[in-house]
Design an enzyme around this catalytic site. Structure first.
Site, PDB file in Angstrom:
ATOM      1  N   LYS A 115      46.599  46.851  39.854  1.00  0.00           N
ATOM      2  CA  LYS A 115      45.415  47.698  39.569  1.00  0.00           C
ATOM      3  C   LYS A 115      44.631  47.923  40.853  1.00  0.00           C
ATOM      4  O   LYS A 115      44.781  47.191  41.838  1.00  0.00           O
ATOM      5  CB  LYS A 115      44.502  47.032  38.539  1.00  0.00           C
ATOM      6  CG  LYS A 115      43.993  45.616  38.895  1.00  0.00           C
ATOM      7  CD  LYS A 115      42.725  45.554  39.714  1.00  0.00           C
ATOM      8  CE  LYS A 115      42.229  44.133  39.982  1.00  0.00           C
ATOM      9  NZ  LYS A 115      41.279  43.987  41.065  1.00  0.00           N
ATOM     10  N   ASP A 126      39.878  38.995  35.138  1.00  0.00           N
ATOM     11  CA  ASP A 126      40.649  40.246  35.222  1.00  0.00           C
ATOM     12  C   ASP A 126      41.756  40.318  34.176  1.00  0.00           C
ATOM     13  O   ASP A 126      42.366  41.369  33.995  1.00  0.00           O
ATOM     14  CB  ASP A 126      41.365  40.326  36.592  1.00  0.00           C
ATOM     15  CG  ASP A 126      40.512  40.992  37.644  1.00  0.00           C
ATOM     16  OD1 ASP A 126      39.445  41.520  37.296  1.00  0.00           O
ATOM     17  OD2 ASP A 126      40.939  40.993  38.813  1.00  0.00           O
ATOM     18  N   PRO A 135      51.535  41.963  46.137  1.00  0.00           N
ATOM     19  CA  PRO A 135      51.065  40.903  47.035  1.00  0.00           C
ATOM     20  C   PRO A 135      49.992  40.037  46.376  1.00  0.00           C
ATOM     21  O   PRO A 135      49.216  40.522  45.549  1.00  0.00           O
ATOM     22  CB  PRO A 135      50.471  41.669  48.215  1.00  0.00           C
ATOM     23  CG  PRO A 135      50.993  43.044  48.120  1.00  0.00           C
ATOM     24  CD  PRO A 135      51.338  43.309  46.685  1.00  0.00           C
TER      25      PRO A 135
HETATM   26  O1  C5P Z   1      37.480  34.459  36.391  1.00  0.00           O
HETATM   27  P1  C5P Z   1      38.267  34.081  37.579  1.00  0.00           P
HETATM   28  O2  C5P Z   1      38.904  32.732  37.449  1.00  0.00           O
HETATM   29  O3  C5P Z   1      39.239  35.126  38.000  1.00  0.00           O
HETATM   30  O4  C5P Z   1      37.216  33.980  38.763  1.00  0.00           O
HETATM   31  C1  C5P Z   1      37.485  33.284  39.959  1.00  0.00           C
HETATM   32  C2  C5P Z   1      36.181  33.003  40.664  1.00  0.00           C
HETATM   33  O5  C5P Z   1      35.615  34.224  41.163  1.00  0.00           O
HETATM   34  C3  C5P Z   1      35.104  32.415  39.790  1.00  0.00           C
HETATM   35  O6  C5P Z   1      35.201  31.007  39.724  1.00  0.00           O
HETATM   36  C4  C5P Z   1      33.849  32.855  40.498  1.00  0.00           C
HETATM   37  O7  C5P Z   1      33.579  32.024  41.606  1.00  0.00           O
HETATM   38  C5  C5P Z   1      34.209  34.231  41.035  1.00  0.00           C
HETATM   39  N1  C5P Z   1      33.795  35.312  40.133  1.00  0.00           N
HETATM   40  C6  C5P Z   1      32.448  35.647  40.051  1.00  0.00           C
HETATM   41  N2  C5P Z   1      32.072  36.661  39.214  1.00  0.00           N
HETATM   42  C7  C5P Z   1      32.969  37.338  38.495  1.00  0.00           C
HETATM   43  C8  C5P Z   1      34.337  37.018  38.574  1.00  0.00           C
HETATM   44  C9  C5P Z   1      34.707  35.996  39.403  1.00  0.00           C
HETATM   45  O8  C5P Z   1      31.608  35.035  40.712  1.00  0.00           O
HETATM   46  N3  C5P Z   1      32.552  38.355  37.711  1.00  0.00           N
END
Ligand code: C5P
Length: 324
Positions: free
Chosen positions: A20, A173, A131
């Site tokens: 994406k 995501d 990637p």
């Molecule tokens: O949700 P996910 O595990 O993909 O997110 C990884 C990290 O990215 C989270 O722990 C957070 O630190 C950051 N994040 C964030 N705000 C979001 C999505 C992700 O701060 N909306």
């Protein structure tokens, strides 16, 4: 039987898992739970990993993962001008692949087995072309596709909404990729509103050396309001107005990524010299250019490769499900 993303035989199903790009990514505020409030327009692109799912009676998930190379990577117009792998075979592998237990696919399937009280197991083989740590959503897409494949193959029969709830537990995501249809995603990314935008617009995806860590990029981001809205960009995409599309591209995570990565800063400077609208996707490190037509995209990619960048031609896709 033809599955949602691929063809199945009685033994295993093959699923295409798209990448994406975030055409718009605003970060209006930091939340108390450590996440950030976002508003993002996500569209799938024709760059795919392949996931093979096979049911096994033993109650465990056997998982293997490898980078595609050479002819295997030449899919759906993603090959470069020399007809080699997606970003050039010399570029593989970009990153070390995580061991089974750290892989999001494995973790997602274990979570789903527990939640749905599934007795069977699976053998899953993942062939990677997207990637990693690149803002292209590869791992999230693989995880969501594994969930959809498992729901069918294990005959769990959960609704798409139930699958999206499990997906949201796996990562911000991941819910998007349960349908992979263009969506404005809010909250931490899991609240989706599907929108109609035309597919088929050619893009060039370019990846600087090295990936970026999502938490680190968010940590270094200054939340705030944007001058444009997702609606402005959606209107421009529907009208096919290149100048307005260029103006509407927004990514609040790009400034921190440029500060954290010399590669992203240099790449964005190189892309700004091209005539299309350019931007980083997600939390980086990949960036993309939107072209007006395929020939222009091929010329842009060739010029960028001439300057030493890894560049792949692709297209925004809203109908990859039907095409695979
Ligand atoms: O949700 P996910 O595990 O993909 O997110 C990884 C990290 O990215 C989270 O722990 C957070 O630190 C950051 N994040 C964030 N705000 C979001 C999505 C992700 O701060 N909306």
């Amino acid at each position: 039987m033809v599955s949602r993303h691929g063809v199945d035989s009685s033994e295993s199903t093959i699923w295409w898992t798209p990448a994406k790009v975030n055409l718009f990514l605003a970060v209006p505020a930091k939340r108390a739970d450590g996440y950030h409030e976002i508003e993002t327009l996500i569209v799938a692109v024709k760059l795919f990993d392949t996931l093979e799912f096979q049911v096994r009676p033993e109650p465990d998930v056997e998982f293997s993962c490898e980078w595609a190379a050479g002819i295997a990577a030449q899919i759906n117009g993603c090959q470069n001008d020399r007809g080699r792998g997606v970003f050039g075979d010399d570029a593989l592998p970009w990153d070390r692949l995580p061991a089974s237990e750290q892989n999001l696919v494995w973790r997602t399937l274990q979570l789903f087995r527990q939640r749905a009280e599934v007795k069977q197991g699976a053998r899953v083989r993942l062939v990677k072309r997207i990637p990693a740590a690149a803002g292209l959503g590869g791992a999230s897409s693989d995880a969501a596709t594994a969930l959809v494949a498992a729901n069918l193959a294990w005959r769990v029969g959960w609704s798409i909404e139930q699958l999206e709830e499990v997906a949201a537990e796996v990562g911000s995501d991941v819910p998007f990729f349960v349908r992979s249809q263009p969506a404005i995603c809010r909250g931490r990314g899991e609240q989706m509103n599907w929108v109609k935008v035309p597919g088929g617009r050619p893009i060039v995806i370019v990846r600087p050396p090295g990936g970026l860590s999502t938490p680190e990029v968010f940590r270094n981001c200054n939340p705030g309001a944007e001058k444009t809205t997702t609606q402005d960009l959606i209107a421009a995409l529907r009208q096919g107005d290149s100048a307005k599309i260029k103006q509407g591209l927004t990514n609040r995570l790009q400034p921190p990524a440029e500060r954290l990565s010399d590669g992203v800063a240099k790449l964005m400077a190189a892309l700004k010299r091209e005539c299309g609208g350019s931007q980083m996707t997600g939390s980086g490190s990949s960036c993309f250019l939107i072209a007006n037509h395929r020939r222009q995209a091929r010329r842009m990619a060739a010029r960028l490769r001439g300057q030493g960048w890894q560049a792949a031609c692709s297209t925004l896709t809203t109908d990859h499900v039907e095409q695979c």
